[in-house]
Design a protein around this motif. Structure first.
Motif: not given
Length: 335
Positions: A42-50, A305-310, A318-327
């Motif tokens: 697959v040619k990736v267009a988007a990937a999730g951060v988890n 529900q999409i909060f933010q894309t990078f 993106a990882h820093a945002l996830m670790e802040s739990s602000a999303h």
């Protein structure tokens, strides 16, 4: 392997240079994955951060044997090549997929049985936001938690990626939904998403308010990614014959636990991880989702529900945002 276009030899990826903080995520180049039987490229267009990506970056969650060490557990994009024996997909098809690793990259391989068609009307970003959370919620809330229409589910982390999807699916299948959240803004967001009750765990007692909301009965199913002191509280918040599904341990280990409520209430406390499951296991989950959930997506009844894309190169942010739990909802990478 067949392809619809000449493919490059190398691709851009995000690597974990060493265990540590978000800045250890660095751009690199690697050869394209080699397809095995039954796999698609697959040619990736988007990937999730988890959260598991964050744990892997910290050195706390190694990929299963045979999986890519590149982080990323869900993608969406276009099939560009197929391996021997592939029957369902062909180059040009739009798919989203659950993977055991390798999502933070320009190209990613996956067994065709672990991929699903992008629902009609969905963007690639929306499609990539679904596999990890939808598979996880389906397994834990419905297969292991056995949530049924008319029952009450308590979802901890109600505005997380898992929490928002659990809320959406539980409401779609006619359950009463109680969530816990960490702020008034998140309470409002959870209620807007469909939760019947949203409890601010920083200022309120979720055990007491769960019992109040259920006329003293308690929750039939509890979905918990916290652990620690929540385990004892979950036992108190659960109904008779309640099912508690552990999907994470963010607060660490349980040091002391009175098991008497487990016995007296006939509780079931189970747990699972998804990443290390076999291709066959994941294929079975994918088939159930396509049968029971994909029609709801096609009809426009559900959307992640999409909060933010990078951009991919900003995976560290993106990882820093996830670790802040602000999303509130999903954090995504785009290519």
């Amino acid at each position: 392997m067949s392809a619809n276009a000449q493919l490059p030899e190398n691709m851009k990826v995000i690597e974990i240079s060493q265990p540590g903080e978000p800045e250890v995520l660095v751009s690199a180049e690697r050869p394209l994955p080699v397809l095995a039987q039954g796999e698609i490229l697959v040619k990736v267009a988007a990937a999730g951060v988890n959260r598991p990506d964050v744990m892997q970056r910290r050195g706390q969650y190694a990929p299963p044997p045979g999986a890519s060490d590149i982080p990323g557990l869900e993608i969406a994009g276009t099939v560009v090549a197929v391996g021997v024996g592939v029957q369902r997909y062909a180059p040009g098809d739009a798919v989203c997929a659950l993977i055991a690793g390798g999502g933070y990259a320009e190209y990613c391989k996956v067994h065709e049985s672990n991929a699903l068609p992008v629902p009609q009307g969905f963007s690639m970003i929306e499609a990539a936001a679904m596999p990890e959370t939808f598979f996880t919620v389906w397994v834990n809330v419905f297969q292991r938690g056995h949530l049924r229409a008319g029952e009450t589910v308590l979802i901890h982390g109600g505005t997380s990626g898992i929490g928002t999807v659990a809320t959406l699916l539980a409401k779609a299948f006619c359950a009463y939904v109680i969530t816990t959240v960490g702020s008034e803004e998140k309470r409002e967001a959870s209620l807007a998403l469909g939760a019947d009750v949203a409890i601010n765990y920083r200022t309120e007692d979720f055990v007491e308010l769960t019992k109040t909301a259920t006329n003293g009965k308690g929750a039939d199913v509890i979905v918990d990614l916290i652990a620690g002191d929540y385990v004892e509280k979950n036992y108190r918040a659960a109904a008779m014959d309640g099912r508690i599904v552990q999907i994470g341990t963010q607060n660490g280990v349980v040091k002391e636990l009175n098991l008497m409520p487990l016995l007296l209430k006939r509780l079931t406390h189970t747990g699972s991880t998804l990443r290390a499951r076999s291709v066959e296991d994941k294929a079975q989950i994918a088939a159930e989702l396509e049968l029971k959930v994909w029609p709801l997506l096609e009809r426009g009844e559900l959307k992640p529900q999409i909060f933010q894309t990078f951009p991919l190169e900003q995976a560290a942010q993106a990882h820093a945002l996830m670790e802040s739990s602000a999303h509130i909802g999903k954090i995504m990478l785009t290519l």
